[in-house]
Design an enzyme around this catalytic site. Structure first.
Site, PDB file in Angstrom:
ATOM      1  N   SER A 104       0.836  -1.190   0.000  1.00  0.00           N
ATOM      2  CA  SER A 104       0.000   0.000   0.000  1.00  0.00           C
ATOM      3  C   SER A 104       0.882   1.257   0.000  1.00  0.00           C
ATOM      4  CB  SER A 104      -0.954  -0.043   1.196  1.00  0.00           C
ATOM      5  OG  SER A 104      -1.999   0.901   1.049  1.00  0.00           O
TER       6      SER A 104
ATOM      7  N   ASP B 113      -8.015  -6.679  -4.884  1.00  0.00           N
ATOM      8  CA  ASP B 113      -7.709  -5.463  -4.131  1.00  0.00           C
ATOM      9  C   ASP B 113      -8.761  -4.380  -4.399  1.00  0.00           C
ATOM     10  OD1 ASP B 113      -6.630  -3.214  -2.944  1.00  0.00           O
ATOM     11  OD2 ASP B 113      -4.618  -3.510  -3.752  1.00  0.00           O
TER      12      ASP B 113
ATOM     13  N   HIS C 110      -6.602  -6.391  -0.189  1.00  0.00           N
ATOM     14  CA  HIS C 110      -5.771  -5.371   0.458  1.00  0.00           C
ATOM     15  C   HIS C 110      -5.667  -5.668   1.953  1.00  0.00           C
ATOM     16  CE1 HIS C 110      -3.792  -1.517  -0.517  1.00  0.00           C
ATOM     17  NE2 HIS C 110      -4.001  -1.201   0.755  1.00  0.00           N
TER      18      HIS C 110
END
Length: 301
Positions: free
Chosen positions: A114, A251, A279
């Protein structure tokens, strides 16, 4: 100049320490494994403690590496002082190098998830000599990249609307019970819609993070931090560090083809899909994620 306080490295399986970095910030750092093995630095995403990296993943990676994970500024046990001493996001990349310096690690494999993937891109540009390899996932190409004739900006979807609604509530005051419910719901969406979601697994994670941090209060520091200095995507064309971009097909933050676009911007970068990955890092995906990373770093697959 970074400085270590607390126990020093050497001859241990697991240890914790603190690293003092610029602007009066002190970062909590954890080391796992044999210091004689190649170092592997885990760089987490925005507003997230280093404990967000699952213990099971750290354990698997430590079979071949000296694994380092840490709390960014304004997370976990690290200094929380953004409102008194604000900083730009790019300063967090310098912190990663400060951690390596303090631990006397000359070069490391670096893994970023991320926002951590954004920071790893900056490390590729500014500190390539410190990296043995780079792995990025759950991230997107930093700004300023040359146009890609195969993947246009219009091909890159934004975050799931369910996340945008939750993010609008980030940092709101909630009692611990309500905060736990909010965080678990956030993980539910981040997990994606393919792998089963184990609510209690993530509730346990958040209880550990709250105990580690000493508070249930959520930080929004990284959402408020200056984003300037990140428009450097065109420079990635000069990267020569072996780089792996992991495609997380489920994601909801940076859906496909974000990973493919990033991989195409870095010469020689490999693109590998971990099926079911969103995620979040549930136990169900940890073995395949660890194997993918370790294959790239040259450890046991």
């Amino acid at each position: 100049m970074a400085r270590v306080t607390g126990p020093q490295t050497g001859g241990f399986r697991h240890a914790e320490t603190f690293v003092e970095v610029a602007a009066g910030y002190r970062l909590w750092v954890e080391m796992t494994g044999d210091p004689e093995r190649p170092a592997l630095l885990l760089v987490m995403g925005a507003n997230a403690s280093g404990l967000t990296w699952p213990d099971e993943l750290v354990e698997l990676l430590s079979r071949d590496h000296f694994v380092v994970r840490y709390d960014h500024r304004d997370t976990g046990r690290s200094t929380h002082a953004f409102h008194e001493r604000p900083y730009p996001i790019r300063a967090l990349a310098d912190d990663a190098i400060a951690v390596l310096d303090a631990l006397r690690i000359a070069r490391a494999h670096v893994v970023g998830m991320s926002m951590g993937g954004t920071l790893v891109q900056l490390l590729l540009l500014d500190h390539a000599d410190r990296l043995m390899s780079a792995t990025i996932f759950g991230s997107t190409l930093i700004g300023g990249a040359a146009p890609d004739p195969g993947i246009s900006d219009d091909d890159l979807p934004g975050p799931d609307p369910r996340l945008l609604a939750l993010w609008a509530e980030l940092g709101q005051g909630r009692d611990p019970e309500a905060e736990l419910r909010w965080r678990v719901e956030h993980w539910r969406v981040l997990n994606g819609d393919v792998l089963p979601f184990a609510a209690e697994e993530f509730a346990d994670l958040e209880r550990r993070i709250a105990a580690h941090s000493g508070t249930w209060r959520s930080s929004a520091a990284h959402a408020l931090a200056d984003q300037s200095g990140l428009e450097r995507g065109a420079e990635l064309a000069n990267v020569s560090v072996p780089t792996l971009v992991i495609d997380a097909p489920e994601d909801p933050v940076t859906p496909p083809p974000h990973a493919a676009r990033l991989a195409r911007a870095i010469p020689g970068a490999a693109l590998v899909t971990v099926p079911g990955l969103g995620h979040a890092l549930p136990r169900a995906v940890v073995p395949s994620l660890a194997a993918t990373i370790t294959t790239h770093t040259g450890g046991r697959p």
